[in-house]
Every structure is written in C-alpha cells, then in structure tokens.
Write an enzyme that holds these catalytic residues in place. Structure first.
Site, PDB file in Angstrom:
ATOM      1  N   GLU A   1     -11.405   4.259  -0.773  1.00  0.00           N
ATOM      2  CA  GLU A   1     -11.787   4.608   0.598  1.00  0.00           C
ATOM      3  C   GLU A   1     -12.640   5.873   0.652  1.00  0.00           C
ATOM      4  O   GLU A   1     -12.352   6.867  -0.007  1.00  0.00           O
ATOM      5  CB  GLU A   1     -10.542   4.800   1.491  1.00  0.00           C
TER       6      GLU A   1
ATOM      7  N   LYS B   1       2.740   3.507  -5.685  1.00  0.00           N
ATOM      8  CA  LYS B   1       2.191   2.486  -6.593  1.00  0.00           C
ATOM      9  C   LYS B   1       3.225   1.969  -7.595  1.00  0.00           C
ATOM     10  O   LYS B   1       3.225   0.811  -7.931  1.00  0.00           O
ATOM     11  CB  LYS B   1       0.939   3.018  -7.299  1.00  0.00           C
TER      12      LYS B   1
ATOM     13  N   ASP C   1      -3.306  -3.030  -2.383  1.00  0.00           N
ATOM     14  CA  ASP C   1      -4.354  -2.015  -2.399  1.00  0.00           C
ATOM     15  C   ASP C   1      -4.257  -1.185  -3.694  1.00  0.00           C
ATOM     16  O   ASP C   1      -3.194  -1.130  -4.327  1.00  0.00           O
ATOM     17  CB  ASP C   1      -4.200  -1.083  -1.186  1.00  0.00           C
ATOM     18  N   ASN C   2      -5.351  -0.559  -4.088  1.00  0.00           N
ATOM     19  CA  ASN C   2      -5.372   0.449  -5.156  1.00  0.00           C
ATOM     20  C   ASN C   2      -5.029  -0.052  -6.549  1.00  0.00           C
ATOM     21  O   ASN C   2      -4.464   0.692  -7.354  1.00  0.00           O
ATOM     22  CB  ASN C   2      -4.408   1.592  -4.814  1.00  0.00           C
TER      23      ASN C   2
ATOM     24  N   ASP D   1       0.825  -1.204   0.000  1.00  0.00           N
ATOM     25  CA  ASP D   1       0.000   0.000   0.000  1.00  0.00           C
ATOM     26  C   ASP D   1       0.859   1.253   0.000  1.00  0.00           C
ATOM     27  O   ASP D   1       0.438   2.319   0.461  1.00  0.00           O
ATOM     28  CB  ASP D   1      -0.918   0.000   1.234  1.00  0.00           C
TER      29      ASP D   1
HETATM   30  O1  OZS Z   1      -0.646   7.104  -3.148  1.00  0.00           O
HETATM   31  C1  OZS Z   1      -1.194   6.344  -2.338  1.00  0.00           C
HETATM   32  N1  OZS Z   1      -0.509   5.689  -1.407  1.00  0.00           N
HETATM   33  C2  OZS Z   1       0.927   5.929  -1.311  1.00  0.00           C
HETATM   34  C3  OZS Z   1       1.345   5.684   0.103  1.00  0.00           C
HETATM   35  C4  OZS Z   1       2.508   6.107   0.538  1.00  0.00           C
HETATM   36  C5  OZS Z   1       2.928   5.905   1.938  1.00  0.00           C
HETATM   37  O2  OZS Z   1       3.874   4.826   1.962  1.00  0.00           O
HETATM   38  C6  OZS Z   1       5.080   5.307   2.522  1.00  0.00           C
HETATM   39  N2  OZS Z   1       6.174   4.521   1.989  1.00  0.00           N
HETATM   40  C7  OZS Z   1       6.849   4.729   0.838  1.00  0.00           C
HETATM   41  N3  OZS Z   1       7.801   3.760   0.696  1.00  0.00           N
HETATM   42  C8  OZS Z   1       7.699   2.968   1.773  1.00  0.00           C
HETATM   43  C9  OZS Z   1       8.552   1.793   2.014  1.00  0.00           C
HETATM   44  F1  OZS Z   1       7.821   0.681   2.022  1.00  0.00           F
HETATM   45  F2  OZS Z   1       9.452   1.718   1.051  1.00  0.00           F
HETATM   46  F3  OZS Z   1       9.176   1.911   3.182  1.00  0.00           F
HETATM   47  C10 OZS Z   1       6.714   3.419   2.587  1.00  0.00           C
HETATM   48  C11 OZS Z   1       5.118   6.791   2.194  1.00  0.00           C
HETATM   49  O3  OZS Z   1       6.022   7.472   3.040  1.00  0.00           O
HETATM   50  C12 OZS Z   1       3.661   7.135   2.486  1.00  0.00           C
HETATM   51  O4  OZS Z   1       3.424   7.241   3.873  1.00  0.00           O
HETATM   52  C13 OZS Z   1      -2.666   6.183  -2.359  1.00  0.00           C
HETATM   53  C14 OZS Z   1      -3.407   7.103  -3.093  1.00  0.00           C
HETATM   54  C15 OZS Z   1      -4.796   7.011  -3.109  1.00  0.00           C
HETATM   55  N4  OZS Z   1      -5.535   7.983  -3.884  1.00  0.00           N
HETATM   56  O5  OZS Z   1      -6.782   7.874  -3.970  1.00  0.00           O
HETATM   57  O6  OZS Z   1      -4.880   8.898  -4.448  1.00  0.00           O
HETATM   58  C16 OZS Z   1      -5.473   6.014  -2.420  1.00  0.00           C
HETATM   59  C17 OZS Z   1      -4.728   5.083  -1.688  1.00  0.00           C
HETATM   60  O7  OZS Z   1      -5.350   4.071  -0.976  1.00  0.00           O
HETATM   61  C18 OZS Z   1      -3.330   5.155  -1.662  1.00  0.00           C
HETATM   62  O8  OZS Z   1      -2.654   4.193  -0.941  1.00  0.00           O
HETATM   63 MG    MG Z   2      -3.942   2.563  -0.447  1.00  0.00          MG
END
Ligand code: OZS
Ligand code: MG
Length: 214
Positions: free
Chosen positions: A199, A144, A169-170, A141
């Site tokens: 969501e 992407k 997810d997504n 999650d």
């Molecule tokens: O962009 C979305 N999610 C991105 C989520 C990103 C999150 O994952 C973390 N991360 C990055 N790399 C790592 C790792 F693992 F490398 F450490 C962890 C980022 O710092 C952030 O907190 C998203 C967007 C929508 N939307 O509707 O736009 C809906 C959704 O459910 C979504 O999840």
């Molecule tokens: Mg998500």
C-alpha cells in the site's frame, strides 16, 4: 500525550469525507495515508483486486481478520448485497472504537458486525454465538504469523465449505511464508497469486486467493 494514528485517520475522515458515502471515506483515507502518514490499509493498489474477488464471490456471510481502522471493512461491505453481512475481528479495543466510527461514517454499520477479542476465542464461537453455518469469503489481514493457525482453526470448526474463498493480504511484504506454503501445497486448496504493491509504495506485495475444496 499525543493522538494515535487511528485517531488521526478518523479526524481526516470527519473533516473530508461525506457522511454516508463509502467511496468518499475510502478516497479520504487513501489520500491521507499517501500524502500525510503511511498506514497499513490494503490501499488503492491492492484494493481493486479485493473488490473484484468480493464482487465475484458475492458472499452472503463474510469474515475479516484484522479490522484496524476499518478501511478494508468498508471496501468489502460496500459491495455486499442487502441481507449479507461481514463479521470483522479486532483485537485492539482502541482500534475497534475508531473503526466503528469510520464504518458508521461510511453508512455501512448495518452490514458489519465488529467483534472484539482474539481470533482463537472468537472463531470457535462463530456457530453457537453468532449463528454462522459457514463463511463464503474470508479476508486475512491481521498478524501475519496468525494466518496459518487461524485458517486451520476455521477448518477444524467446520466454518469453511466447498468453494469458500480465502483472500490473504501481504503474502510477500511483510510476508506469510508458512501460510503460503500450506495453501499452495495442500490438496484441499486451489491457490493463485495476484501481484501488486505494498500500500502507498512501489514495493512488491500481493494477495493470495485460495479456494477451499472441502
Ligand atoms: O502487520 C500488518 N498487519 C497486522 C494487522 C494487525 C491488526 O489486526 C488486529 N488483529 C489482531 N488479531 C485480530 C483477530 F483477528 F484475532 F481478532 C485482529 C490487530 O489488533 C491490528 O489492528 C501489516 C504490515 C504491513 N507492513 O508493511 O508492515 C502492511 C500490511 O498491509 C499489514 O497488514
Ligand atoms: Mg495488510
């Protein structure tokens, strides 16, 4: 300088949820994000699908990529049997600070290990530094475009075993086309799609469950 969204979500939890009660933390975040401000939690529509897959797998060692505020971390951890653990990776230190507090508010800090940093650094350390043999369950999650490279990295590091379940997810919105193409066409995965909604909205989205065949 105003507050950040994670800080506002934490405040909602502190003001409305019961300390040690994971269900009340989940309900509080869903209410806040549905009524006050949308946030990218897996949410209360896709959440029960996540719950059912976690319950079916009953993982001893689980991995989550993308903690954000810890909402799905709590959904997963509350279903783990004692002695099991969830490792969750978060890149953004400001999110990690908030997520630790929300996970603690839910009383689940003993089952969760939150690691800060990029997946490309943390995944290769799993065996040596974190004494992981393989993962029983992985929830994707995070960003992407990282779903596919990180899945390949998990394979290369020998962290997937025959029967490991990946849940992403997504896969529709925002969408993960390259990942979806890979798990749906690779002979090494058995994949299926659970249709749901983005969501807190009526927009279509869903979760892809992929079983690694070894
Ligand atoms: O962009 C979305 N999610 C991105 C989520 C990103 C999150 O994952 C973390 N991360 C990055 N790399 C790592 C790792 F693992 F490398 F450490 C962890 C980022 O710092 C952030 O907190 C998203 C967007 C929508 N939307 O509707 O736009 C809906 C959704 O459910 C979504 O999840
Ligand atoms: Mg998500």
């Amino acid at each position: 300088t105003g507050s950040t969204q994670p800080q506002r979500i934490l405040k909602a939890v502190q003001n409305n949820a019961t300390w040690g009660d994971a269900e009340s933390v989940i309900a509080t975040i869903d209410n806040y994000c549905r009524r006050k401000e949308w946030a990218m939690n897996v949410g209360d529509d896709k959440g029960p699908i996540l719950d059912s897959v976690v319950s079916e797998v009953s993982p001893k060692v689980a991995l989550e990529l993308g903690t954000y505020c810890g909402y799905s971390t709590i959904r997963i951890a509350r279903l783990l049997s004692p002695g099991s653990c969830l490792i969750t990776l978060e890149f953004n230190p400001d999110c990690a600070i908030i997520a630790r507090q929300i996970i603690a508010w839910a009383g689940l800090q003993d089952r969760v290990q939150l690691l800060e940093g990029p997946s490309k650094d943390l995944i290769p350390q799993m065996k040596e530094s974190f004494r992981v043999k393989s993962f029983d369950f992985v929830f994707l999650d995070h960003w992407k475009e990282y779903y596919l490279p990180d899945t390949k990295l998990l394979e290369e590091c020998g962290l997937l075993r025959k029967g490991t379940v990946l849940l992403a997810d997504n896969v529709i919105c925002p969408g993960t086309p390259k990942y979806l193409e890979y798990v749906r066409n690779s002979p090494r995965y058995e994949s299926c799609y659970f249709k749901s909604h983005l969501e807190y909205t009526k927009v279509e989205d869903g979760l892809e469950k992929s079983v690694f065949l070894g």
